[in-house]
Design a protein around this motif. Structure first.
Motif, mmCIF file in Angstrom:
data_model
loop_
_atom_site.group_PDB
_atom_site.id
_atom_site.type_symbol
_atom_site.label_atom_id
_atom_site.label_comp_id
_atom_site.label_asym_id
_atom_site.label_seq_id
_atom_site.Cartn_x
_atom_site.Cartn_y
_atom_site.Cartn_z
ATOM 1 N N THR A 1 -3.417 4.068 -4.727
ATOM 2 C CA THR A 1 -3.129 3.067 -5.754
ATOM 3 C C THR A 1 -2.717 1.752 -5.107
ATOM 4 O OG1 THR A 1 -2.410 4.816 -7.247
ATOM 5 C CG2 THR A 1 -1.729 2.589 -7.793
ATOM 6 N N LEU A 2 -1.872 1.819 -4.093
ATOM 7 C CA LEU A 2 -1.461 0.602 -3.376
ATOM 8 C C LEU A 2 -2.646 -0.053 -2.673
ATOM 9 C CD1 LEU A 2 1.951 1.676 -1.828
ATOM 10 C CD2 LEU A 2 1.567 -0.031 -3.602
ATOM 11 N N ALA A 3 -3.515 0.762 -2.099
ATOM 12 C CA ALA A 3 -4.695 0.213 -1.422
ATOM 13 C C ALA A 3 -5.607 -0.482 -2.417
ATOM 14 C CB ALA A 3 -5.451 1.317 -0.695
ATOM 15 N N PHE A 4 -5.810 0.127 -3.574
ATOM 16 C CA PHE A 4 -6.655 -0.479 -4.605
ATOM 17 C C PHE A 4 -6.045 -1.791 -5.098
ATOM 18 C CE2 PHE A 4 -8.112 -0.876 -9.045
ATOM 19 C CZ PHE A 4 -9.467 -1.012 -8.783
ATOM 20 N N ALA B 1 2.166 -7.122 -1.497
ATOM 21 C CA ALA B 1 1.332 -5.919 -1.437
ATOM 22 C C ALA B 1 1.237 -5.396 -0.011
ATOM 23 C CB ALA B 1 -0.056 -6.206 -1.993
ATOM 24 N N ALA B 2 1.104 -6.310 0.956
ATOM 25 C CA ALA B 2 1.016 -5.897 2.361
ATOM 26 C C ALA B 2 2.325 -5.265 2.826
ATOM 27 C CB ALA B 2 0.657 -7.096 3.239
ATOM 28 N N VAL B 3 3.459 -5.847 2.434
ATOM 29 C CA VAL B 3 4.761 -5.292 2.813
ATOM 30 C C VAL B 3 4.971 -3.935 2.144
ATOM 31 C CG1 VAL B 3 7.269 -5.625 2.628
ATOM 32 C CG2 VAL B 3 5.806 -7.530 3.335
ATOM 33 N N ALA B 4 4.615 -3.831 0.867
ATOM 34 C CA ALA B 4 4.771 -2.554 0.168
ATOM 35 C C ALA B 4 3.909 -1.474 0.811
ATOM 36 C CB ALA B 4 4.407 -2.717 -1.306
ATOM 37 N N ALA B 5 2.690 -1.830 1.186
ATOM 38 C CA ALA B 5 1.812 -0.866 1.840
ATOM 39 C C ALA B 5 2.388 -0.422 3.181
ATOM 40 C CB ALA B 5 0.417 -1.466 2.031
ATOM 41 N N ALA B 6 2.979 -1.352 3.921
ATOM 42 C CA ALA B 6 3.570 -1.017 5.219
ATOM 43 C C ALA B 6 4.773 -0.094 5.060
ATOM 44 C CB ALA B 6 3.979 -2.290 5.953
ATOM 45 N N ARG B 7 5.523 -0.269 4.006
ATOM 46 C CA ARG B 7 6.698 0.574 3.769
ATOM 47 C C ARG B 7 6.313 1.994 3.369
ATOM 48 N NH1 ARG B 7 10.102 -3.868 0.380
ATOM 49 N NH2 ARG B 7 10.938 -4.984 2.174
ATOM 50 N N HIS B 8 5.114 2.151 2.810
ATOM 51 C CA HIS B 8 4.663 3.461 2.343
ATOM 52 C C HIS B 8 3.605 4.071 3.247
ATOM 53 C CE1 HIS B 8 6.445 1.659 -1.267
ATOM 54 N NE2 HIS B 8 6.830 2.896 -1.499
ATOM 55 N N GLY B 9 3.474 3.565 4.440
ATOM 56 C CA GLY B 9 2.473 4.067 5.365
ATOM 57 C C GLY B 9 1.414 3.018 5.602
#
Length: 115
Positions: free
Chosen positions: A5-8, A92-100
């Motif tokens: 979902t984060l990637a999308f 979005a990039a920071v959130a993705a980094a925090r979740h893998g």
């Protein structure tokens, strides 16, 4: 389930920032800001990316003659708008980094756009 979902969401935000409308195409400047070498899960990496975004805003919103007050005001407004426009992609990039780690089409960059 959260990672796809984060990637999308990151892909959608990237397309929204990269694709200008026909009316904007003639007056829009943009620069790509890479964060491939940064660890966005750390405060240092986040700070460096913010600095790169601000640098990109300075590039796309140049002051041609800083002695003209109205031009300086317009340039500062352009820079603020460019930084604000890049914020959703940054978040979005920071959130993705925090979740893998999420890699979108092999690119780790944000497009900073100014008019």
């Amino acid at each position: 389930m959260l990672k796809p979902t984060l990637a999308f969401a990151a892909v959608l935000i990237a397309f929204a920032l990269v694709t200008p409308t026909v009316g904007q195409a003639a007056t829009t400047n943009s620069v790509r800001v890479s964060y491939a070498d940064l660890n966005l899960a750390s405060k240092v990496g986040q700070h460096r990316l913010q600095a790169r975004i601000e640098g990109g805003a300075r590039i796309v919103c140049e002051i041609e003659d800083s002695r003209q007050m109205d031009l300086a005001v317009a340039t500062n407004a352009c820079r603020s708008d460019a930084i604000q426009g890049a914020q959703p992609a940054y978040e979005a990039a920071v959130a993705a980094a925090r979740h893998g780690t999420v890699e979108v089409l092999g690119a780790a960059l944000i497009v900073v756009t100014g008019e």
